[in-house]
Design a protein around this motif. Structure first.
Motif, PDB file in Angstrom:
ATOM      1  N   PRO A   1       4.117   4.734 -11.891  1.00 31.25           N
ATOM      2  CA  PRO A   1       3.244   5.294 -10.853  1.00 31.25           C
ATOM      3  C   PRO A   1       3.837   5.219  -9.459  1.00 31.25           C
ATOM      4  O   PRO A   1       3.393   5.929  -8.569  1.00 31.25           O
ATOM      5  N   HIS A   2       4.810   4.354  -9.225  1.00 27.40           N
ATOM      6  CA  HIS A   2       5.370   4.162  -7.894  1.00 27.40           C
ATOM      7  C   HIS A   2       6.813   4.647  -7.829  1.00 27.40           C
ATOM      8  O   HIS A   2       7.653   4.022  -7.180  1.00 27.40           O
ATOM      9  N   THR A   3       7.110   5.729  -8.513  1.00 28.94           N
ATOM     10  CA  THR A   3       8.454   6.275  -8.490  1.00 28.94           C
ATOM     11  C   THR A   3       8.762   6.852  -7.109  1.00 28.94           C
ATOM     12  O   THR A   3       8.000   7.652  -6.572  1.00 28.94           O
ATOM     13  N   GLU A   4       9.871   6.451  -6.554  1.00 23.73           N
ATOM     14  CA  GLU A   4      10.296   6.946  -5.256  1.00 23.73           C
ATOM     15  C   GLU A   4      11.171   8.190  -5.441  1.00 23.73           C
ATOM     16  O   GLU A   4      11.819   8.352  -6.486  1.00 23.73           O
ATOM     17  N   PRO A   5      11.207   9.081  -4.433  1.00 27.64           N
ATOM     18  CA  PRO A   5      12.063  10.268  -4.557  1.00 27.64           C
ATOM     19  C   PRO A   5      13.529   9.926  -4.767  1.00 27.64           C
ATOM     20  O   PRO A   5      14.232  10.632  -5.494  1.00 27.64           O
ATOM     21  N   GLU A   6      14.021   8.872  -4.131  1.00 27.26           N
ATOM     22  CA  GLU A   6      15.422   8.483  -4.305  1.00 27.26           C
ATOM     23  C   GLU A   6      15.713   8.067  -5.745  1.00 27.26           C
ATOM     24  O   GLU A   6      16.771   8.381  -6.293  1.00 27.26           O
ATOM     25  N   GLU A   7      14.777   7.344  -6.358  1.00 28.06           N
ATOM     26  CA  GLU A   7      14.968   6.915  -7.742  1.00 28.06           C
ATOM     27  C   GLU A   7      14.975   8.108  -8.691  1.00 28.06           C
ATOM     28  O   GLU A   7      15.807   8.185  -9.617  1.00 28.06           O
ATOM     29  N   LEU A   8      14.048   9.036  -8.469  1.00 27.90           N
ATOM     30  CA  LEU A   8      14.003  10.219  -9.324  1.00 27.90           C
ATOM     31  C   LEU A   8      15.248  11.072  -9.154  1.00 27.90           C
ATOM     32  O   LEU A   8      15.790  11.605 -10.126  1.00 27.90           O
ATOM     33  N   LEU A   9      15.737  11.211  -7.916  1.00 29.26           N
ATOM     34  CA  LEU A   9      16.946  11.997  -7.683  1.00 29.26           C
ATOM     35  C   LEU A   9      18.154  11.346  -8.344  1.00 29.26           C
ATOM     36  O   LEU A   9      19.020  12.041  -8.894  1.00 29.26           O
ATOM     37  N   THR A  10      18.223  10.031  -8.332  1.00 27.24           N
ATOM     38  CA  THR A  10      19.310   9.326  -9.013  1.00 27.24           C
ATOM     39  C   THR A  10      19.266   9.573 -10.512  1.00 27.24           C
ATOM     40  O   THR A  10      20.309   9.790 -11.153  1.00 27.24           O
ATOM     41  N   GLN A  11      18.080   9.583 -11.090  1.00 26.77           N
ATOM     42  CA  GLN A  11      17.945   9.861 -12.517  1.00 26.77           C
ATOM     43  C   GLN A  11      18.359  11.281 -12.857  1.00 26.77           C
ATOM     44  O   GLN A  11      18.981  11.536 -13.893  1.00 26.77           O
ATOM     45  N   ILE A  12      18.030  12.223 -11.967  1.00 24.81           N
ATOM     46  CA  ILE A  12      18.407  13.617 -12.208  1.00 24.81           C
ATOM     47  C   ILE A  12      19.916  13.775 -12.175  1.00 24.81           C
ATOM     48  O   ILE A  12      20.515  14.449 -13.028  1.00 24.81           O
ATOM     49  N   TYR A  13      20.584  13.161 -11.200  1.00 23.23           N
ATOM     50  CA  TYR A  13      22.038  13.249 -11.120  1.00 23.23           C
ATOM     51  C   TYR A  13      22.707  12.564 -12.309  1.00 23.23           C
ATOM     52  O   TYR A  13      23.743  13.044 -12.811  1.00 23.23           O
ATOM     53  N   LYS A  14      22.150  11.463 -12.783  1.00 25.27           N
ATOM     54  CA  LYS A  14      22.699  10.817 -13.976  1.00 25.27           C
ATOM     55  C   LYS A  14      22.551  11.718 -15.191  1.00 25.27           C
ATOM     56  O   LYS A  14      23.447  11.793 -16.046  1.00 25.27           O
ATOM     57  N   LEU A  15      21.415  12.400 -15.274  1.00 25.48           N
ATOM     58  CA  LEU A  15      21.196  13.329 -16.382  1.00 25.48           C
ATOM     59  C   LEU A  15      22.191  14.479 -16.342  1.00 25.48           C
ATOM     60  O   LEU A  15      22.759  14.868 -17.366  1.00 25.48           O
ATOM     61  N   CYS A  16      22.424  15.036 -15.157  1.00 21.02           N
ATOM     62  CA  CYS A  16      23.373  16.147 -15.019  1.00 21.02           C
ATOM     63  C   CYS A  16      24.785  15.698 -15.366  1.00 21.02           C
ATOM     64  O   CYS A  16      25.540  16.433 -16.014  1.00 21.02           O
ATOM     65  N   THR A  17      25.157  14.508 -14.942  1.00 18.78           N
ATOM     66  CA  THR A  17      26.483  13.987 -15.273  1.00 18.78           C
ATOM     67  C   THR A  17      26.634  13.768 -16.768  1.00 18.78           C
ATOM     68  O   THR A  17      27.690  14.051 -17.353  1.00 18.78           O
TER      69      THR A  17
END
Length: 240
Positions: free
Chosen positions: A158-174
């Motif tokens: 519930p407390h996901t920060e935008p920076e954390e979500l963006l890091t997860q997206i970049y890890k997924l793309c990599t």
């Protein structure tokens, strides 16, 4: 004699001076300079919820809409091409796009108009980040990916920060780039790095801007004329 041979070799109605200009040193230098002219690459990442039931028909409609829309932009513009990835989850989407600023503005305008429609495909869209003047692309082409995995078994964030979500997206793309064969099962396994609950919590949040709010800021003039600049006598600064 040289001028006569040049005039005789040209088609009728073409002036020899025009052809001489095209073969001049100035034209050759301009041709070489144009090869070095390149638009900067910018990256846009936005998230949105899927409007209506999260069925296969709705997911295919979203993928088909963006396939046609990206293809239309590629054909009608002479700027940098579009690369990126569209992740279509059971209840939300994550879209990463790499292209010029003009194309990013067109994509955000389409997303804003889509949300204002009667029965939009996406809702509660939020711009996660816009990165400017990139040295390299993350993807070599653009493609949508429909994910059939269910992330409801994961722990809620519930407390996901935008920076954390963006890091997860970049890890997924990599992780996707490291996959040798385009196996859907492996792509689905790598998609587990994403937290769908975090996307659902950030979409209605006021921390991030909607496409319409982002475009309003993007189109706002930066050379604003102040009232003190149009009075007479002009203002004099005693100290700098």
């Amino acid at each position: 004699m040289a001028g006569n041979r040049l005039a005789n070799s040209l088609p009728s109605g073409v002036s020899p001076y025009v052809n001489a200009y095209k073969n001049s040193l100035f034209a050759e230098v301009e041709k070489q300079k144009s090869s070095y002219k390149k638009c900067f690459i910018h990256r846009l990442v936005y998230i949105a919820k899927i409007n209506g039931p999260s069925g296969d028909d709705n997911k295919n409609a979203i993928a088909g809409h963006y396939e046609q829309f990206v293809s239309k932009i590629q054909k009608n513009t002479q700027t940098e091409g579009i690369t990126g990835h569209l992740f279509i989850y059971p209840g939300c989407v994550v879209h990463l796009i790499e292209t010029s600023t003009e194309n990013l503005a067109v994509i955000l305008k389409d997303l804003s108009d889509m949300e204002k429609g009667a029965n939009p495909l996406l809702k509660d869209a939020r711009v996660l980040v816009v990165s400017h003047c990139l040295f390299s692309r993350m993807f070599t082409s653009w493609a949508p990916q429909i994910l059939t995995v269910t992330l409801s078994m994961q722990e809620s964030a519930p407390h996901t920060e935008p920076e954390e979500l963006l890091t997860q997206i970049y890890k997924l793309c990599t992780s996707i780039q490291e996959i040798k064969d385009n196996s859907l099962s492996k792509v689905a396994e790598q998609a587990l790095l994403m937290v769908e609950e975090g996307v659902h919590n950030l979409c209605p949040s006021s921390i991030l801007r909607s496409p319409s709010e982002f475009l309003q800021t993007y189109r706002k003039p930066i050379n604003i004329l102040m009232d003190s600049e149009i009075v007479w006598p002009t203002q004099t600064r005693l100290y700098w």
